[in-house]
Design a protein around this motif. Structure first.
Motif, PDB file in Angstrom:
ATOM      1  N   PHE A  74     -21.933  33.224  13.927  1.00 16.60           N
ATOM      2  CA  PHE A  74     -22.324  34.612  14.149  1.00 16.60           C
ATOM      3  C   PHE A  74     -21.827  35.097  15.508  1.00 16.60           C
ATOM      4  CE2 PHE A  74     -25.426  37.672  15.864  1.00 16.60           C
ATOM      5  CZ  PHE A  74     -25.206  38.711  14.973  1.00 16.60           C
ATOM      6  N   PHE A  75     -21.960  34.254  16.539  1.00 16.17           N
ATOM      7  CA  PHE A  75     -21.505  34.619  17.878  1.00 16.17           C
ATOM      8  C   PHE A  75     -19.997  34.884  17.910  1.00 16.17           C
ATOM      9  CE2 PHE A  75     -25.208  32.418  20.325  1.00 16.17           C
ATOM     10  CZ  PHE A  75     -26.042  33.455  19.963  1.00 16.17           C
ATOM     11  N   LYS A  76     -19.225  34.104  17.161  1.00 21.40           N
ATOM     12  CA  LYS A  76     -17.774  34.320  17.097  1.00 21.40           C
ATOM     13  C   LYS A  76     -17.469  35.677  16.467  1.00 21.40           C
ATOM     14  CE  LYS A  76     -16.314  29.515  16.951  1.00 21.40           C
ATOM     15  NZ  LYS A  76     -15.739  28.439  16.132  1.00 21.40           N
ATOM     16  N   ARG A  77     -18.216  36.027  15.437  1.00 14.68           N
ATOM     17  CA  ARG A  77     -18.046  37.319  14.772  1.00 14.68           C
ATOM     18  C   ARG A  77     -18.350  38.470  15.729  1.00 14.68           C
ATOM     19  NH1 ARG A  77     -22.054  38.959  10.528  1.00 14.68           N
ATOM     20  NH2 ARG A  77     -21.398  41.085  10.305  1.00 14.68           N
ATOM     21  N   ILE A  78     -19.440  38.335  16.480  1.00 13.56           N
ATOM     22  CA  ILE A  78     -19.825  39.363  17.459  1.00 13.56           C
ATOM     23  C   ILE A  78     -18.780  39.449  18.565  1.00 13.56           C
ATOM     24  CG2 ILE A  78     -21.547  40.031  19.189  1.00 13.56           C
ATOM     25  CD1 ILE A  78     -22.443  40.476  16.313  1.00 13.56           C
ATOM     26  N   GLN A  79     -18.300  38.306  19.051  1.00 13.83           N
ATOM     27  CA  GLN A  79     -17.290  38.298  20.114  1.00 13.83           C
ATOM     28  C   GLN A  79     -16.031  39.025  19.665  1.00 13.83           C
ATOM     29  OE1 GLN A  79     -17.782  36.983  23.351  1.00 13.83           O
ATOM     30  NE2 GLN A  79     -16.017  38.314  23.611  1.00 13.83           N
ATOM     31  N   LYS A  80     -15.588  38.763  18.438  1.00 16.52           N
ATOM     32  CA  LYS A  80     -14.413  39.452  17.895  1.00 16.52           C
ATOM     33  C   LYS A  80     -14.668  40.963  17.843  1.00 16.52           C
ATOM     34  CE  LYS A  80     -11.660  39.788  13.687  1.00 16.52           C
ATOM     35  NZ  LYS A  80     -11.559  39.369  12.288  1.00 16.52           N
ATOM     36  N   ILE A  84     -12.785  44.162  20.202  1.00 18.66           N
ATOM     37  CA  ILE A  84     -12.064  45.283  19.593  1.00 18.66           C
ATOM     38  C   ILE A  84     -12.662  46.620  20.011  1.00 18.66           C
ATOM     39  CG2 ILE A  84     -11.498  46.405  17.393  1.00 18.66           C
ATOM     40  CD1 ILE A  84     -11.448  43.547  16.175  1.00 18.66           C
ATOM     41  N   HIS A  85     -13.985  46.695  20.051  1.00 24.46           N
ATOM     42  CA  HIS A  85     -14.668  47.972  20.289  1.00 24.46           C
ATOM     43  C   HIS A  85     -15.301  48.007  21.678  1.00 24.46           C
ATOM     44  CE1 HIS A  85     -14.072  48.905  16.101  1.00 24.46           C
ATOM     45  NE2 HIS A  85     -14.542  47.718  15.800  1.00 24.46           N
ATOM     46  N   ARG A  86     -14.912  49.011  22.445  1.00 20.81           N
ATOM     47  CA  ARG A  86     -15.398  49.153  23.824  1.00 20.81           C
ATOM     48  C   ARG A  86     -16.874  49.514  23.882  1.00 20.81           C
ATOM     49  NH1 ARG A  86     -14.753  53.659  27.531  1.00 20.81           N
ATOM     50  NH2 ARG A  86     -13.957  54.724  25.713  1.00 20.81           N
ATOM     51  N   PHE A 106     -33.180  37.571  21.972  1.00 21.48           N
ATOM     52  CA  PHE A 106     -33.050  37.023  23.328  1.00 21.48           C
ATOM     53  C   PHE A 106     -31.830  36.111  23.420  1.00 21.48           C
ATOM     54  CE2 PHE A 106     -34.018  33.515  26.290  1.00 21.48           C
ATOM     55  CZ  PHE A 106     -33.986  34.238  27.465  1.00 21.48           C
ATOM     56  N   ARG A 107     -31.620  35.258  22.411  1.00 22.71           N
ATOM     57  CA  ARG A 107     -30.464  34.349  22.420  1.00 22.71           C
ATOM     58  C   ARG A 107     -29.152  35.139  22.375  1.00 22.71           C
ATOM     59  NH1 ARG A 107     -33.388  31.445  18.467  1.00 22.71           N
ATOM     60  NH2 ARG A 107     -31.718  31.774  16.947  1.00 22.71           N
ATOM     61  N   ILE A 108     -29.127  36.212  21.600  1.00 19.31           N
ATOM     62  CA  ILE A 108     -27.921  37.050  21.528  1.00 19.31           C
ATOM     63  C   ILE A 108     -27.682  37.728  22.875  1.00 19.31           C
ATOM     64  CG2 ILE A 108     -26.865  39.069  20.439  1.00 19.31           C
ATOM     65  CD1 ILE A 108     -28.542  38.329  17.914  1.00 19.31           C
ATOM     66  N   GLN A 109     -28.745  38.278  23.468  1.00 22.78           N
ATOM     67  CA  GLN A 109     -28.614  38.936  24.773  1.00 22.78           C
ATOM     68  C   GLN A 109     -28.128  37.962  25.829  1.00 22.78           C
ATOM     69  OE1 GLN A 109     -32.594  40.536  25.202  1.00 22.78           O
ATOM     70  NE2 GLN A 109     -31.827  42.618  24.944  1.00 22.78           N
ATOM     71  N   ARG A 110     -28.687  36.766  25.821  1.00 24.39           N
ATOM     72  CA  ARG A 110     -28.297  35.764  26.810  1.00 24.39           C
ATOM     73  C   ARG A 110     -26.831  35.376  26.628  1.00 24.39           C
ATOM     74  NH1 ARG A 110     -32.134  31.173  26.446  1.00 24.39           N
ATOM     75  NH2 ARG A 110     -30.817  30.608  24.707  1.00 24.39           N
ATOM     76  N   ARG A 111     -26.400  35.222  25.399  1.00 28.00           N
ATOM     77  CA  ARG A 111     -25.015  34.824  25.105  1.00 28.00           C
ATOM     78  C   ARG A 111     -24.017  35.910  25.526  1.00 28.00           C
ATOM     79  NH1 ARG A 111     -20.399  34.606  24.284  1.00 28.00           N
ATOM     80  NH2 ARG A 111     -19.218  33.341  22.847  1.00 28.00           N
TER      81      ARG A 111
END
Length: 176
Positions: A74-80, A84-86, A106-111
């Motif tokens: 999931f994190f890789k998907r979000i990073q991609k 792409i999007h500012r 919280f884990r997503i925010q921290r990452r």
């Protein structure tokens, strides 16, 4: 609907690019019912809703699905997506945001701390559409300029009527 000045508020309609995975989703139906021009694309990230004229992009995700999928995938998907999007937003949907859902957030925010990703918790589809349209509208060119102008005028009025400002002006008169 009328604004406070008695002028009729014009209806804001825009083009929305959505992932083909959302073609039969309730969000797509609501946007089309509101007369927005919805276009589907296979080349955008799955679950993406993009308001290209406003320069904002949303990726929709269900908190329960995140609890069951591999976090790193999931994190890789979000990073991609954020590469792409500012102006990117993660819309995290859950009927109830309990301890597990807040922990995921919280884990997503921290990452993604320090990135251009903003996370918005929502409870249902109607709330999701309303927030996406609100953000897209206020960041669109004519609306953003209008908001900046109104804020500058409000700031000037606050400063002009400020007791501190008046005191400084009186002080300056006495010093001359």
């Amino acid at each position: 609907m009328t604004e406070s000045g008695g002028q009729e508020q014009s209806r804001w309609i825009t083009t929305v690019i959505m992932s083909t995975a959302l073609q039969n989703h309730e969000i797509s139906t609501i946007l089309q019912r509101q007369q927005h021009r919805v276009r589907y694309s296979e080349s955008v990230e799955i679950g993406s809703v993009i308001f290209s004229l406003s320069g904002v992009a949303f990726i929709l995700s269900d908190a329960q699905d995140l609890l069951m999928t591999e976090e790193e995938q999931f994190f890789k998907r979000i990073q991609k997506f954020i590469n792409i999007h500012r102006n990117s937003f993660l819309v995290l949907s859950a009927a109830l945001h309990g301890p597990e859902e807040w922990n995921v957030m919280f884990r997503i925010q921290r990452r993604f701390l320090g990135s251009n990703l903003r996370i918005i918790p929502v409870h249902n589809t109607a709330e999701t559409v309303k927030l996406m349209l609100t953000i897209a509208k206020v960041t669109s060119k004519p609306q953003a300029d209008d908001i900046r102008y109104k804020m500058a005028m409000t700031k000037a009025q606050i400063i002009e009527n400020s007791p501190v400002w008046k005191m400084l002006q009186e002080y300056q008169l006495h010093c001359n």
